[in-house]
Design an enzyme around this catalytic site. Structure first.
Site, PDB file in Angstrom:
ATOM      1  N   GLY A  11       0.722  -1.459   0.038  1.00  0.00           N
ATOM      2  CA  GLY A  11      -0.105   0.051  -0.040  1.00  0.00           C
ATOM      3  C   GLY A  11       0.685   1.723   0.065  1.00  0.00           C
ATOM      4  CG  LEU A  86     -10.604  -9.567 -14.398  1.00  0.00           C
ATOM      5  CD1 LEU A  86      -9.052  -9.207 -14.931  1.00  0.00           C
ATOM      6  CD2 LEU A  86     -11.186 -11.052 -14.678  1.00  0.00           C
ATOM      7  CG  HIS A 103       0.778  -2.838 -15.678  1.00  0.00           C
ATOM      8  ND1 HIS A 103       0.415  -4.105 -14.945  1.00  0.00           N
ATOM      9  CD2 HIS A 103       2.346  -3.433 -16.642  1.00  0.00           C
ATOM     10  CE1 HIS A 103       1.186  -5.380 -15.730  1.00  0.00           C
ATOM     11  NE2 HIS A 103       2.232  -4.570 -16.050  1.00  0.00           N
TER      12      HIS A 103
HETATM   13  C1  GRF Z   1       2.553  -1.412  -7.182  1.00  0.00           C
HETATM   14  O1  GRF Z   1       4.322  -1.253  -8.117  1.00  0.00           O
HETATM   15  C2  GRF Z   1       1.880  -1.231  -8.485  1.00  0.00           C
HETATM   16  O2  GRF Z   1       2.449  -0.765  -9.834  1.00  0.00           O
HETATM   17  C3  GRF Z   1       1.137  -2.761  -8.771  1.00  0.00           C
HETATM   18  O3  GRF Z   1       1.424  -2.718  -7.800  1.00  0.00           O
HETATM   19  C4  GRF Z   1       2.583  -2.325  -6.445  1.00  0.00           C
HETATM   20  C5  GRF Z   1       1.986  -1.761  -6.026  1.00  0.00           C
HETATM   21  O4  GRF Z   1       2.826  -1.161  -4.935  1.00  0.00           O
HETATM   22  N1  GRF Z   1       0.551  -2.414  -8.852  1.00  0.00           N
HETATM   23  P1  GRF Z   1       2.512  -0.774  -3.487  1.00  0.00           P
HETATM   24  O5  GRF Z   1       0.999  -1.928  -2.041  1.00  0.00           O
HETATM   25  O6  GRF Z   1       1.697   0.206  -3.169  1.00  0.00           O
HETATM   26  O7  GRF Z   1       3.031  -0.363  -2.475  1.00  0.00           O
END
Ligand code: GRF
Length: 190
Positions: A11, A86, A103
């Protein structure tokens, strides 16, 4: 405008977004939805007294629970920040062009469908890509296939490791994600 964040992991993006909007009266993170009981994102939300809603696959299947909470709370926009499932089509349909995802690579990219975490960086390095970055895109009913909104890039250098690349990509996420959300919400027809 009220945002609901969906997350499954640490998070750090969710916290960055929460902090960014603390100083913006028009927009706030209303709640955090999570599918992993021990995910650190729940602790981060609690720090800011933001309500958290934990759900499992069953809840997500039966349409009442999650969709009803989103509607009761009058959520305007859903942000996926490290959400690893999803989004069910009944939620996507209830929030047309109102769900975005980040992403940690430049879509369309190498590697298998719906990759996440270190696997994405490993695939980019294995493919010999000269650059990587982030893609912020709308969510539709095909994983990672929604319309792209924003991309930022970083070089993949000689000797790059998945860890070093992840660090660069996270830096791009923190630098851009909140602002991109703000720009979309400012143009959102209410
Ligand atoms: C991030 O790298 C984001 O791009 C991907 O999942 C990761 C989440 O990281 N979708 P965090 O939980 O916000 O630290």
């Amino acid at each position: 405008k009220k945002i609901a964040i969906f997350a499954s992991g640490s998070g750090s993006n969710a916290e960055n977004i929460i902090q960014y909007f603390l100083s913006k009266p028009e927009i706030s993170v209303d709640s955090v939805f999570c599918n992993v009981a021990e995910a650190y994102v729940l602790k981060r939300a609690e720090k800011y007294n933001i309500p958290t809603f934990l759900f499992n696959r069953e809840d997500l299947k039966n349409q009442e629970k999650v969709l009803q909470i989103l509607q009761e709370r009058q959520i305007d926009f859903i942000v996926l920040a490290g959400f690893l499932w999803l989004m069910p089509s009944f939620i996507v349909s209830a929030f047309p062009n109102r769900i975005i995802n980040i992403h940690p690579a430049l879509l369309p990219h190498h590697g298998g469908k719906g990759m996440y975490g270190m696997k994405v960086h490993e695939a980019v390095i294995a493919a010999g890509e000269k650059e990587s970055g982030i893609t912020i895109h709308y969510i539709n009913n095909q994983y990672d296939k929604g319309d792209p909104i924003f991309q930022a890039r970083c070089p993949v250098e000689a000797g790059e490791t998945p860890e070093s690349l992840a660090k660069k990509v996270h830096a791009l996420e923190y630098a851009h994600f909140p602002r991109v959300i703000e720009e979309i919400l400012q143009n959102l027809k209410s």
